[in-house]
Design an enzyme around this catalytic site. Structure first.
Site: not given
Ligand code: NAP
Length: 372
Positions: A11, A13, A73, A135, A162, A241, A268, A275
């Site tokens: 994936g 990450v 995952q 993050c 972000q 967030e 965003r 970020h």
């Protein structure tokens, strides 16, 4: 030899994690196994000349043979598999990039340059769940770690900028697709220097407002625009967030919930994977700027003080400069005219590195050292 199971390695990450592990020569001293929820039996990654066959990530018996499991995952997988492992009395270490177990009482949020003491205490107490932080929170703490370590912070507001990557790979593609359409539709206007700027502007906004403009993932145009909403709503008007800022920061520091108040607006923007954050820090007392700079700059080897000049800011303090590196530049540092205890700062960081994969990679090394 200790056994380490890695899930989610392909994936977004997970790929960054694999890249970093290869760069650092991390695949040594233990036996890795690679799992997949969809590709069991197929060829997995090549590591040190060996191509590993993928194991079934839902085979709990196989998973329970692992001393350490690293999962990038996703929360759904963690929710499904972790309880099954516990039901089998599995006593290994679970290291996870997903948020599912982050706030459990018996979990530690890992960011070792900031909270190595909390991690070490956790290991000594027998805690088995080590979870990467949000993050934005991790990047803030890497940048302002020196202020927290000194105990100078009364409260913080953080206004964030972000990146698309925080929303996933599909969203990164959608952002670039949006950019392409904007550029393609404006091509004639751009090629003709005589075009009035209002005609160019109208062309761009017509593209953004066209019902066919691709917004399936973000829900709104991001290229040439921004979206001041990230994640789901909370009851108090915050987004999730924004709520994570105060919740996770205090947990990372091993403090009681809400000890250091933190709030802000998470936005965003059309950056790919960095970020950025603008901070207002209320200090507990008036501390000279030179001492503040020293505390921030000396806190860890990745933080980098950027002089508060236009030249240095444009050179060092942008997502374009920082992407793909572990650098955490902190700049625009100044006392605010509100009062001498108010500090303004700006920071940038790659949200897939320190924001996701790096704390997890480092925690695996710490856990391996601990279990010997
Ligand atoms: P992702 O890219 O969607 O990957 C997750 C899994 O999707 C993969 O491991 C793979 O599992 C499967 N998959 C299906 N099709 C794929 C394809 N074409 N390419 C690659 N993988 C594919 O998830 P992620 O963004 O890395 O996030 C993983 C976890 O980390 C989530 O819990 C997320 O919340 C968390 N996290 C994300 C970020 C971020 O910025 N993205 C930051 C911090 C934490 P199989 O091999 O089993 O099919």
């Amino acid at each position: 030899m200790k056994k380490v199971g890695i899930i989610g390695w392909r994936g977004m990450v997970g790929s960054v994690l694999m890249e970093r592990m290869r760069q650092e020569g991390d695949f040594q001293g233990y036996e890795p196994s690679f799992f997949s929820t969809s590709q069991a039996g197929q060829a997995g990654p090549e590591v040190n000349g060996t191509v590993y066959e993928l194991l079934d990530a839902r085979n709990v018996a196989l998973l329970s043979e692992m001393d350490i499991i690293v999962s990038c995952q996703g929360g759904g997988y963690t929710a499904e598999v972790h309880p099954q492992l516990l039901a089998k009395n599995w006593a290994g270490y679970w290291i996870d990039a997903a948020s599912k177990l982050r706030l459990d009482e018996d979990s530690i949020i890992v960011l070792d340059p900031v909270n190595r003491n909390v991690i070490d205490q956790g290991l000594a107490k027998g805690i088995k769940k080590y979870i990467g932080g949000n993050c934005t929170v991790s990047l803030m703490m890497m940048g302002l770690g020196g202020l927290f370590a000194k105990g100078w912070v009364e409260w913080i507001t953080s206004q964030t900028y972000q990146a698309a990557s925080g929303a996933g790979a599909k969203n990164m593609r959608e952002l670039v697709e949006q950019m392409r359409l904007v550029g393609e539709n404006a091509q004639d206007y751009l090629d003709d220097p005589a075009t009035t700027i209002l005609n160019l502007d109208r062309n761009v906004i017509d593209t953004l407002r066209n019902p066919a403009f691709p917004t399936a993932n973000f829900g709104a145009p991001l290229a040439g625009s921004l979206i001041p909403w990230i994640d789901s709503p909370m009851d108090n008007g915050q987004t999730r967030e924004e709520w994570k800022g105060v919740t996770e920061t205090n947990k990372i520091l091993g403090l009681a919930p809400g000890t250091i108040p933190i709030d802000g607006c998470c936005v965003r923007i059309g950056s790919m994977r960095c970020h950025s954050q603008a901070f207002t820090v209320k200090l507990k007392k008036d501390i000279p700027l030179s001492e503040i700079e020293q505390a921030i700059g000396e806190h860890n080897q990745w933080v980098q003080l950027v002089a508060n000049t236009k030249e240095e800011t444009l050179k060092e303090l942008t997502p374009a400069r920082v992407t793909g590196t572990l650098d955490i530049p902190v700049g625009r540092l100044r006392k605010m005219n509100i009062g001498p205890e108010y500090l303004s700062a700006f920071s940038v960081g790659d949200q897939l590195l320190w924001g996701a994969a790096e704390p997890v990679r480092r925690m695996l090394k710490i856990a391996l050292e601990y279990i010997g």
